[in-house]
Design an enzyme around this catalytic site. Structure first.
Site, PDB file in Angstrom:
ATOM      1  N   SER A  15      13.838  -8.474 -68.760  1.00 44.16           N
ATOM      2  CA  SER A  15      14.272  -8.683 -70.437  1.00 44.16           C
ATOM      3  C   SER A  15      14.820 -10.329 -70.127  1.00 44.16           C
ATOM      4  CB  SER A  15      15.492  -8.169 -70.744  1.00 44.16           C
ATOM      5  OG  SER A  15      14.913  -6.727 -70.782  1.00 44.16           O
ATOM      6  N   HIS A  53       9.834  -8.629 -74.634  1.00 44.59           N
ATOM      7  CA  HIS A  53       8.968  -8.361 -73.394  1.00 44.59           C
ATOM      8  C   HIS A  53       7.624  -8.622 -74.075  1.00 44.59           C
ATOM      9  CE1 HIS A  53      11.406  -6.141 -70.558  1.00 44.59           C
ATOM     10  NE2 HIS A  53      11.906  -5.927 -71.822  1.00 44.59           N
ATOM     11  N   HIS A  81       8.410   0.386 -69.829  1.00 40.55           N
ATOM     12  CA  HIS A  81       9.446   1.330 -69.609  1.00 40.55           C
ATOM     13  C   HIS A  81       9.125   2.693 -69.779  1.00 40.55           C
ATOM     14  CE1 HIS A  81      11.223  -2.888 -70.285  1.00 40.55           C
ATOM     15  NE2 HIS A  81      12.073  -2.372 -69.447  1.00 40.55           N
ATOM     16  N   TYR A 141      11.316   4.616 -70.892  1.00 43.25           N
ATOM     17  CA  TYR A 141      11.840   5.291 -72.421  1.00 43.25           C
ATOM     18  C   TYR A 141      10.914   4.972 -73.453  1.00 43.25           C
ATOM     19  CZ  TYR A 141      13.294   0.440 -72.692  1.00 43.25           C
ATOM     20  OH  TYR A 141      13.580  -1.186 -72.600  1.00 43.25           O
ATOM     21  N   GLU A 142      10.111   4.227 -73.220  1.00 48.95           N
ATOM     22  CA  GLU A 142       9.039   3.788 -74.345  1.00 48.95           C
ATOM     23  C   GLU A 142       8.097   5.098 -74.437  1.00 48.95           C
ATOM     24  OE1 GLU A 142       7.392  -0.385 -74.446  1.00 48.95           O
ATOM     25  OE2 GLU A 142       8.215  -0.060 -72.408  1.00 48.95           O
ATOM     26  N   ALA A 164      17.286  -7.083 -66.092  1.00 50.69           N
ATOM     27  CA  ALA A 164      18.570  -7.015 -66.728  1.00 50.69           C
ATOM     28  C   ALA A 164      19.379  -5.908 -66.187  1.00 50.69           C
ATOM     29  CB  ALA A 164      18.424  -7.243 -68.208  1.00 50.69           C
ATOM     30  N   MET A 176      17.521   0.282 -66.405  1.00 52.20           N
ATOM     31  CA  MET A 176      16.529   1.494 -67.008  1.00 52.20           C
ATOM     32  C   MET A 176      14.933   0.971 -66.278  1.00 52.20           C
ATOM     33  SD  MET A 176      17.578   1.394 -70.767  1.00 52.20           S
ATOM     34  CE  MET A 176      19.360   1.232 -71.389  1.00 52.20           C
ATOM     35  N   SER A 177      14.870   0.090 -65.313  1.00 52.17           N
ATOM     36  CA  SER A 177      13.402  -0.119 -64.691  1.00 52.17           C
ATOM     37  C   SER A 177      13.722  -0.283 -63.409  1.00 52.17           C
ATOM     38  CB  SER A 177      13.026  -1.400 -65.499  1.00 52.17           C
ATOM     39  OG  SER A 177      14.078  -2.547 -65.005  1.00 52.17           O
ATOM     40  N   ASN A 224      25.780  -7.924 -68.419  1.00 53.08           N
ATOM     41  CA  ASN A 224      26.999  -7.309 -69.295  1.00 53.08           C
ATOM     42  C   ASN A 224      27.748  -6.589 -68.260  1.00 53.08           C
ATOM     43  OD1 ASN A 224      24.412  -5.707 -69.800  1.00 53.08           O
ATOM     44  ND2 ASN A 224      26.155  -4.216 -69.806  1.00 53.08           N
ATOM     45  N   HIS A 240      21.780  -4.588 -77.162  1.00 50.52           N
ATOM     46  CA  HIS A 240      20.306  -5.463 -76.675  1.00 50.52           C
ATOM     47  C   HIS A 240      20.420  -6.743 -76.759  1.00 50.52           C
ATOM     48  CE1 HIS A 240      16.252  -5.727 -75.163  1.00 50.52           C
ATOM     49  NE2 HIS A 240      15.864  -6.340 -76.154  1.00 50.52           N
TER      50      HIS A 240
HETATM   51  N1  HPA Z   1      22.941  -0.357 -68.724  1.00 50.96           N
HETATM   52  C1  HPA Z   1      21.345   0.137 -68.622  1.00 50.96           C
HETATM   53  N2  HPA Z   1      20.607  -0.976 -68.646  1.00 50.96           N
HETATM   54  C2  HPA Z   1      20.832  -2.230 -68.742  1.00 50.96           C
HETATM   55  C3  HPA Z   1      22.029  -2.602 -68.892  1.00 50.96           C
HETATM   56  C4  HPA Z   1      23.392  -1.753 -68.813  1.00 50.96           C
HETATM   57  O1  HPA Z   1      24.680  -1.961 -68.873  1.00 50.96           O
HETATM   58  N3  HPA Z   1      22.369  -3.946 -69.091  1.00 50.96           N
HETATM   59  C5  HPA Z   1      21.139  -4.307 -69.246  1.00 50.96           C
HETATM   60  N4  HPA Z   1      20.335  -3.175 -68.967  1.00 50.96           N
END
Ligand code: HPA
Length: 268
Positions: free
Chosen positions: A26, A56, A78, A80-81, A108, A206-207, A230, A242
């Site tokens: 990302s 993406h 991903h 989740y898609e 990320a 998530m990847s 974050n 996001h």
């Molecule tokens: N959690 C899960 N996936 C993420 C996060 C998070 O805090 N930040 C960026 N991708």
């Protein structure tokens, strides 16, 4: 299937043979805009699935960078898609067949370790697969890898040293940590992040884990780099968006690209 994909790619790239693969997470895709000799949208490549989310792009980019032949995934797919584990990791097998020996997986991630700050880079030392699935489930193709691959050193220790040395040279205070992958697409709850910290995780995303499993299985050397975008849920009181993830990745991009360029010079 792999032969179909490779044949299609080779007609566009005139047989370009990459040694190093990079999956750009990302907000980190810009390096592929700066260095692009051939670009092929995933949607054009037989058996590839295409990316559905913003931030993406969804193309395979080939270029010589710092004198090294590189293939980049500008945007990844991903779990989740709604794609299967096999679909999201298929490009890794194609990269291996194209000649890739070392792969740099980027993403990320949210900081679980309280000493991390948004904007930090973290080299992945190990991972926890918390996705409840595995891309190697199903009949095994022994031409690609073994049935029960060893996972004791997925993230090559020598390569971690090379990442550390490059970061030091660039005066980037790179962190080390364990990455935990959940399926998403919802972010974690504070209780889940507390559990992940107890289990030894430093960053959540998530990847990456499916790709790392398949790259290790195919016999590739793997480097993982997280951009900490974050504080994970409950680490700070702010709500997660996001947009925040993309914004922080944007700020880190410059250091991230410098690090990748130096790595390309230093990877054997
Ligand atoms: N959690 C899960 N996936 C993420 C996060 C998070 O805090 N930040 C960026 N991708």
């Amino acid at each position: 299937m792999i032969n179909d994909s490779i044949d299609y790619i080779n007609t566009y790239t005139e047989g370009f043979s990459p040694e190093i693969g990079i999956i750009l997470g990302s907000g980190l895709g810009e390096i592929a805009d700066n260095y692009c000799e051939y670009a092929i949208p995933y949607s054009d490549i037989p058996h590839f699935v295409s990316s559905t989310i913003s931030g993406h792009k969804g193309q395979l980019v080939f270029a010589n960078i710092e004198g090294r032949p590189v293939v980049m995934m500008q945007g990844r797919n991903h779990y989740y898609e709604g794609y299967s584990m096999e679909e999201i990791t298929y490009p890794i097998k194609v990269m291996r067949a194209l000649g890739v020996k070392t792969i740099i997986l980027t993403n990320a991630a949210g900081a679980i370790n309280k000493s991390f700050q948004p904007g930090d880079l973290m080299v992945i030392t190990d991972h926890i697969n918390f996705m409840g699935n595995n891309p190697l489930i199903g009949p095994n193709d022994f031409r690609i890898g073994p049935r029960f691959p060893d996972m004791s050193e997925v993230y090559n220790k020598n390569l971690i040293k090379i990442v550390d040395a490059a970061a030091r040279h660039l005066r980037i205070d790179i962190k080390h940590g364990v990455y935990i992958a959940t399926t998403g697409p919802s972010y974690e709850t504070p209780a889940e992040i507390k559990m992940a910290r107890t289990m030894g995780a430093d960053a959540a995303g998530m990847s990456t884990v499916p790709e790392a499993i398949v790259a290790n299985y195919c016999g590739m050397n793997v480097i993982g780099i997280s951009c900490i975008t974050n504080f994970a849920s409950g680490i700070s009181t702010r709500k997660l968006t996001h947009e925040e993830v993309i914004e922080t990745a944007e700020k880190v991009k410059e250091n991230f690209i410098k690090l990748i360029l130096l790595l390309l010079q230093n990877i054997k």
